[in-house]
Write a protein that holds these residues in place. Structure first.
Motif, short mmCIF file in Angstrom:
data_model
loop_
_atom_site.label_atom_id
_atom_site.label_comp_id
_atom_site.label_asym_id
_atom_site.label_seq_id
_atom_site.Cartn_x
_atom_site.Cartn_y
_atom_site.Cartn_z
N LEU A 142 2.20 1.66 -3.54
CA LEU A 142 1.15 2.12 -4.45
C LEU A 142 0.84 3.59 -4.22
O LEU A 142 0.68 4.37 -5.18
CB LEU A 142 -0.11 1.28 -4.24
N ALA A 143 0.76 3.98 -2.95
CA ALA A 143 0.47 5.39 -2.65
C ALA A 143 1.58 6.29 -3.18
O ALA A 143 1.32 7.37 -3.72
CB ALA A 143 0.30 5.57 -1.14
N ALA A 156 -4.14 3.48 -6.86
CA ALA A 156 -5.12 3.01 -5.88
C ALA A 156 -5.04 1.50 -5.73
O ALA A 156 -4.63 0.79 -6.66
CB ALA A 156 -6.53 3.41 -6.31
N GLY A 183 1.12 6.92 -6.70
CA GLY A 183 -0.14 7.54 -7.06
C GLY A 183 -1.17 6.56 -7.59
O GLY A 183 -2.04 6.93 -8.38
N GLU A 210 0.83 -1.21 0.00
CA GLU A 210 0.00 0.00 0.00
C GLU A 210 0.86 1.26 0.00
O GLU A 210 0.53 2.26 -0.66
CB GLU A 210 -0.93 -0.02 1.21
N GLU A 211 1.97 1.22 0.72
CA GLU A 211 2.87 2.38 0.75
C GLU A 211 3.47 2.62 -0.64
O GLU A 211 3.55 3.76 -1.10
CB GLU A 211 3.98 2.15 1.77
#
Length: 261
Positions: free
Chosen positions: A46-47, A52, A50, A43-44
């Protein structure tokens, strides 16, 4: 040409995938903690890019993807139908455990590891036997749930006849041209670092990877020798009683380098 960080991201991703194999032998609570840690990393990333998080896939897609990832093949139609019809809320975790425990998983992961560890041994031609023997050794080691540190030690610190100890083909493949290429391979495969640039100069993207560090790693392999056995195409891996790796810093004469991590 890709950015240097792209290579490190791929190495990190591969290391992350290897870590998932350990979940099959962990206790349930340990597996949940490990899964949460993996999710946090993904998740880090992907964030930071940019992107989702993708929505949860349906059961049929999960079964196909898990089978391809873990055993390298599609599920049989009857198994796919049975999985979709199963109402057990824990069926996805159970499927992953079953796939990881299967002989097909050990073979599939051995082939994937072989592709990365033996870059110079082609699957066809004179090196085919060596590659197949190495992949077979890896498959047996994975099926026996040997630890990664034990596997790494066998790969980088062994001696003997590769015909009897197939893991030695790693040293044969990467050590034939001397300690420096072997050091670069060891750094990539076991440290997740690309240190090859530091062979000729300080690493351009990291002050923590000076040229001297690369040659200190290479010095660990200065006494590695591949001796002919009298059989065409066969060598024996031995440690010579003497030997040194020499390094010449810019503007200085070459001098022996002590092994250093």
């Amino acid at each position: 040409m890709s950015h240097p960080r792209t290579g490190e991201w791929r190495l990190a991703s591969w290391s992350l995938l290897l870590g998932l194999l350990a979940l099959s032998s962990a206790r349930a609570e340990e597996a949940q903690d490990a899964a949460a840690a993996v999710d946090a990393v993904v998740e880090e990333r992907l964030a930071g890019a940019g992107l989702a998080v993708a929505p949860l896939c349906d059961d049929a897609a999960f079964c196909r993807r898990a089978s391809l990832d873990l055993v390298g093949d599609l599920p049989a139609p009857e198994r796919l139908r049975a999985f979709v019809a199963d109402r057990d809320p824990r069926k996805r975790a159970r499927l992953v455990g079953e796939l990881l425990a299967s002989p097909a998983s050990a073979r599939a992961w051995a082939e994937r590891l072989c592709e990365r560890l033996l870059g110079g041994l082609a699957p066809e031609g004179p090196t085919r036997y060596a590659r197949e023997a190495f992949a077979g050794w890896l498959a047996r080691a994975l099926a026996e749930d040997r630890s990664w540190d034990a596997l790494a030690a066998r790969l980088v610190a062994g001696e003997g006849d590769p015909g009897r100890r197939p893991e030695l083909y790693y040293l044969v493949d990467h050590g034939a041209q001397g300690p420096a290429p072997l050091a670069g391979a060891v750094a990539r495969h076991f440290l997740g670092l690309r240190l090859d640039c530091a062979r000729c100069h300080d690493h351009p993207f990291s002050e923590e990877r000076p040229q001297a560090q690369f040659h200190g790693l290479a010095a660990f392999f200065a006494r590695l020798r591949l001796r002919p056995t009298g059989i065409p195409g066969r060598v024996r891996v031995v440690e010579a009683p003497v030997g040194e790796h020499r390094f010449a810093p810019p503007g200085e004469p070459a001098h022996p380098v002590a092994p250093a991590a």
